[in-house]
Design a protein around this motif. Structure first.
Motif, short mmCIF file in Angstrom:
data_model
loop_
_atom_site.label_atom_id
_atom_site.label_comp_id
_atom_site.label_asym_id
_atom_site.label_seq_id
_atom_site.Cartn_x
_atom_site.Cartn_y
_atom_site.Cartn_z
N PRO A 244 3.92 -9.23 9.83
CA PRO A 244 2.69 -8.85 10.70
C PRO A 244 1.41 -8.94 10.12
N ALA A 245 0.32 -9.07 10.52
CA ALA A 245 -0.91 -9.11 10.02
C ALA A 245 -1.66 -7.85 10.12
N GLU A 246 -1.02 -6.62 9.46
CA GLU A 246 -1.49 -5.54 9.35
C GLU A 246 -2.15 -5.25 8.02
N LEU A 247 -3.32 -5.54 7.75
CA LEU A 247 -3.84 -5.70 6.62
C LEU A 247 -4.96 -4.80 6.13
N LEU A 248 -5.24 -4.25 4.99
CA LEU A 248 -6.43 -3.72 4.42
C LEU A 248 -6.84 -4.24 3.20
N ALA A 249 -8.07 -4.86 3.35
CA ALA A 249 -9.04 -5.35 2.29
C ALA A 249 -9.91 -4.13 1.37
#
Length: 420
Positions: free
Chosen positions: A364-369
């Motif tokens: 899943p594209a659950e991301l933090l930059a």
């Protein structure tokens, strides 16, 4: 003179790293991101998932692009223990309003604050019963609907009493809460005249509906914790206990035995490094440490870290920031920076029953930059953040620190003086 350290929100700039990028085909490419293992990569997102990960510059320029040079790309954290219905009430004159409109507004604002910090999902405990009945829960569920597409919000129904004559109304209301849309059953068994009976009732109802269980307990009674663990063993989709700060006050050998019992039962622990969510003894002489995370993890217990109170009577300065919870665990020596981040990301996701996230194709594209190079650095000083939920940028914070000219001159002079 500037750097990206102090939280000063800035408007988005075309092509900038904080841009709310969109494209007609829904694809999004994150360019030049640094991973926790030191690699610099491009990441293509589509359909809410990670489609491809390649070396920097290797992915075809499809869809919108976000430049993440200078950012560390991580699985997004989640908030496993919130109280959105009482959040943001610390400054209220007198009792905080419990009108459905105010509860919905506070819940929405609290969830958006958590989202801005990086939490793309949260679990909020909501009190039911007493004079409020189910109105607070209804307001939280309405807020959940309004947040769809931005963040995922799960509601925990929290009755006060479930045993005896007084508990009959609580049980009936708890059943109604599940029908309304509460997806987790919780509460504080320590407040019931029959704590074991309370837990048994919750477990039975959760078994009927296939709901997870998330219970509050200080955890200072090893016999009671052991009994909770024995009663909970084998229940799926799972049981979480928190904050269990009382375990930190137990003799180490006793706490170790309790940890083994919790691990054997498959019970997760949600600790609150920022402080208990009840406010008890916060201003007294004894401010307890969080649950002994290192000991629990060594025994095989899944440990997640949450924020708890967000600017309410229990903690008027609570931030609702998962990275602060991880920072506190690391600074207390309860975990390495990497393991501490795991308590607010992978372990927290598992506790909430959410799919695993890795920066790899298919996840899943659950991301933090986060602006920075290593996890230890971003836990220490992490203001600039870009949050990605279901494959699109949903929040950003850009931070700039500026010094006056004289301060800059002093900063430039210091290296020359040190060489003399």
């Amino acid at each position: 003179m500037s750097d990206s350290s102090s939280p000063q929100p800035q408007p988005g700039k075309p092509g900038g790293p904080g841009r709310f990028a969109r494209s007609e085909n829904g694809a999004l490419v994150l360019c030049g991101a640094r991973l926790a293992d030191g690699r610099t990569v491009d990441v293509r997102l589509g359909g809410g998932r990670i489609e491809a990960v390649g070396t920097a510059g290797s992915l075809a320029p499809q869809g919108a692009r976000v430049d993440l040079a200078g950012y560390l790309l991580l699985p997004a954290p989640v908030e496993p223990h919130a109280h959105c219905d009482t959040a943001l009430t610390a400054d209220s004159d007198g009792p905080a309003s419990s009108s459905p409109e105010d509860v919905q507004r506070r819940t929405t604002e609290a969830a958006l604050l958590q989202l801005g910090h990086g939490a793309t999902a949260s679990r909020s405990h909501v009190r039911i019963g007493d004079v409020q009945g189910l109105r607070s829960l209804e307001a939280v569920l309405q807020a959940r609907r309004s947040l769809r597409g931005l963040a995922d919000l799960a509601a925990v129904a929290v009755p006060r009493v479930l045993t005896g004559v007084a508990g009959a109304d609580g049980l009936a209301m708890l059943r109604d809460a599940v029908k309304m849309g509460a997806t987790v059953i919780g509460g504080c068994p320590d407040l019931d005249p029959d704590p074991a009976g309370y837990v048994q009732t919750v477990l039975e109802l959760a078994g009927e509906h296939g709901c997870p269980v998330d219970l509050h307990t200080d955890g200072d009674d090893p016999a009671r914790l052991a009994r909770f663990a024995a009663m909970s063993g084998g229940l799926r989709p799972g049981v979480a206990l928190g904050p269990c700060a009382g375990m930190a006050r137990m003799p180490r050998s006793v706490a170790a035995r309790v940890a083994e019992q919790l691990a054997a039962a498959g019970v997760a622990v949600v600790c609150l490094p920022q402080g208990d969510c009840t406010g008890l003894e916060r201003y007294g002489s004894r401010v307890s440490r969080p649950a002994p995370v290192r000991l629990l993890r060594a025994a095989g217990v899944q440990v997640a870290a949450g924020s708890g109170a967000l600017r309410d009577v229990a903690n008027p300065v609570g931030r609702g920031d998962p990275l602060e919870a991880a920072y506190l665990l690391a600074s207390l020596g309860e975990a390495t920076p990497e393991a501490a981040y795991g308590t607010v990301s992978s372990a927290a996701r598992a506790t909430l029953g959410l799919p695993e996230v890795r920066v790899e194709a298919g996840f899943p594209a659950e991301l933090l930059a986060v602006r920075g190079e290593r996890i230890a650095g971003v836990l220490s000083l992490a203001y600039s953040r870009i949050v990605i939920h279901r494959g699109r940028v949903v929040a950003r914070t850009s931070a700039v620190r500026e010094y006056c000219d004289s301060a800059a001159d002093v900063a430039l002079e210091l290296p020359r003086q040190s060489q003399r």
